[in-house]
Design an enzyme around this catalytic site. Sequence first.
Site, mmCIF file in Angstrom:
data_model
loop_
_atom_site.group_PDB
_atom_site.id
_atom_site.type_symbol
_atom_site.label_atom_id
_atom_site.label_comp_id
_atom_site.label_asym_id
_atom_site.label_seq_id
_atom_site.Cartn_x
_atom_site.Cartn_y
_atom_site.Cartn_z
ATOM 1 N N LEU A 71 0.819 -1.212 0.000
ATOM 2 C CA LEU A 71 0.000 0.000 0.000
ATOM 3 C C LEU A 71 0.855 1.264 0.000
ATOM 4 O O LEU A 71 0.572 2.211 0.709
ATOM 5 C CB LEU A 71 -0.945 0.034 1.201
ATOM 6 C CG LEU A 71 -2.092 -0.958 1.174
ATOM 7 C CD1 LEU A 71 -2.990 -0.723 2.363
ATOM 8 C CD2 LEU A 71 -2.892 -0.822 -0.096
ATOM 9 N N CYS A 72 1.938 1.224 -0.738
ATOM 10 C CA CYS A 72 2.749 2.436 -0.805
ATOM 11 C C CYS A 72 3.173 2.683 -2.252
ATOM 12 O O CYS A 72 4.318 2.986 -2.534
ATOM 13 C CB CYS A 72 3.943 2.345 0.122
ATOM 14 S SG CYS A 72 4.819 0.802 -0.010
ATOM 15 N N GLY A 73 2.238 2.503 -3.172
ATOM 16 C CA GLY A 73 2.521 2.786 -4.573
ATOM 17 C C GLY A 73 3.588 1.846 -5.103
ATOM 18 O O GLY A 73 3.636 0.677 -4.756
#
Lengths: 134, 355
Positions: free
Chosen positions: B121-123
């Site tokens: 969930l951090c690109g």
Amino acid sequence: MTLQVCIMTPDRIFWNDQADEIILPTNTGQMGVLTNHAPLITALDIGVTLIRSNSNWNPVALMGGFALVKQNQVTILVNEAESAQTIGVDEAEIAFQEAKTKLEQSQGEKQRVEATFVFKRARARYQVVKQLGV
Amino acid sequence: MQALSCKKALGSVQAFTARPQTSVKRANLQVVAVSIKEVRVRIGSVSNTKKITEAMKLVAAAKVRRAQEAVVNGRPFAENLVKVLYGVNQRLRVEDVDSPLVAQRPVKSVALVVVTGDRGLCGGYNNFVIKKTEARAKELEGMGINVRLICVGRKGGVYFRRRPQYNIESTFEVGQQPTIKEAQAIADDIFADFVSQEVDKVELIYTKFVSLISGSPVIQTLLPLSPSGEVCDINGNCVDAAEDEVFKLTTREGQLVVESEQVRTATDDFDAGLIFEQDPVQIVDALLPLYLNASLLRSLQEALASELAARMNAMSNASDNAGELKKSLSRIMNRKRQARITTELSEIVAGASSV
């Protein structure tokens, strides 16, 4: 109380206080520093330093580094430092014994290098809690 | 539990937005087919997701600030270290330094230390690092050099363990706050590898913190160290260790921004009377592992800051996306409601006129 002792680790300043005397675990044996010492730089082994203020001796485990003495200012840079309050006596003893056997059983260059590090650290911790060498 | 449910909700947002892009007509048809109640439920779930992503963004922002504090706390140590290293080097200029950590050997095998995050969930943060590692490993293998991987952070470990062509030496998990203990464990591992001549070079791949919007994966040579403590990239371009960049998270006009400033440590020669208690070479021997640990810790801290910044961005994008989705969904719902009222009205009018 004219010696300013400052112990730094990579993440913080661990100790910054006045002292009368300090005994450093240098690579070539223990060395005491009193006030008005000549400027000096020395490598520190993994071991215990003793800091005296008045008649109190404070042991601190130092995990390798170096010390710079200059104009009554002792700057110690180490990987890690621990004082007696943060070490459990029983755990330190168990870790010490474990590291010792591991070192004795180690085989090969790589294992031996690693085991020596672990052993030295465990020994320093153990000495601090036991206040050995005072 | 919370993380799990939030991941699910996010997945639905992504699936939802992907549809209109691929075929607009079908998406419209689909929405028309559902009842008003279903649309209303969907709006509810989208706005819940938005709340979660917004919260995650704020949490990441708060953590960036903490990561930055850690870097600032490490400054006094780094400054003193550089000062002493410089002074010792001035004295050692004439002598040959022969420390195990600076030994240049013909390179037969290389250890790559890969720093990724523990969570997603951090690109593209983790992916960029992994891709860079794969490219570098390929390049090295093309030159006939043996490659080993040391994975720091869960994501990298999971990825490379699934691919049998990579030789994983060890994996480490760092968690949300890299401490000197973790850096020390990693440093011990690579130190033992290097000194026992199992590897001839150690390279570090991590994400350098540039700003909140951009962080770029870089490759840096960890070992052999250059005796003067310069930081070198793989092309041999070296940066003076006395120059350092410190970043600071601040707010400007209500927006979070990062300011970075160049810090130059004052380096001066030791006074001539300084006693070297041991051989200068032995002192360098004590200094360099310290330097290795400190720079490793610094890289871990920077990687963490980049990860958090990337997460902040990803979550901010997700929130924006959810907001847009909510808007278009409520437009659809209003249209439907209007249509129903119109139908009902016309029925009443028709009924009244027929009487």
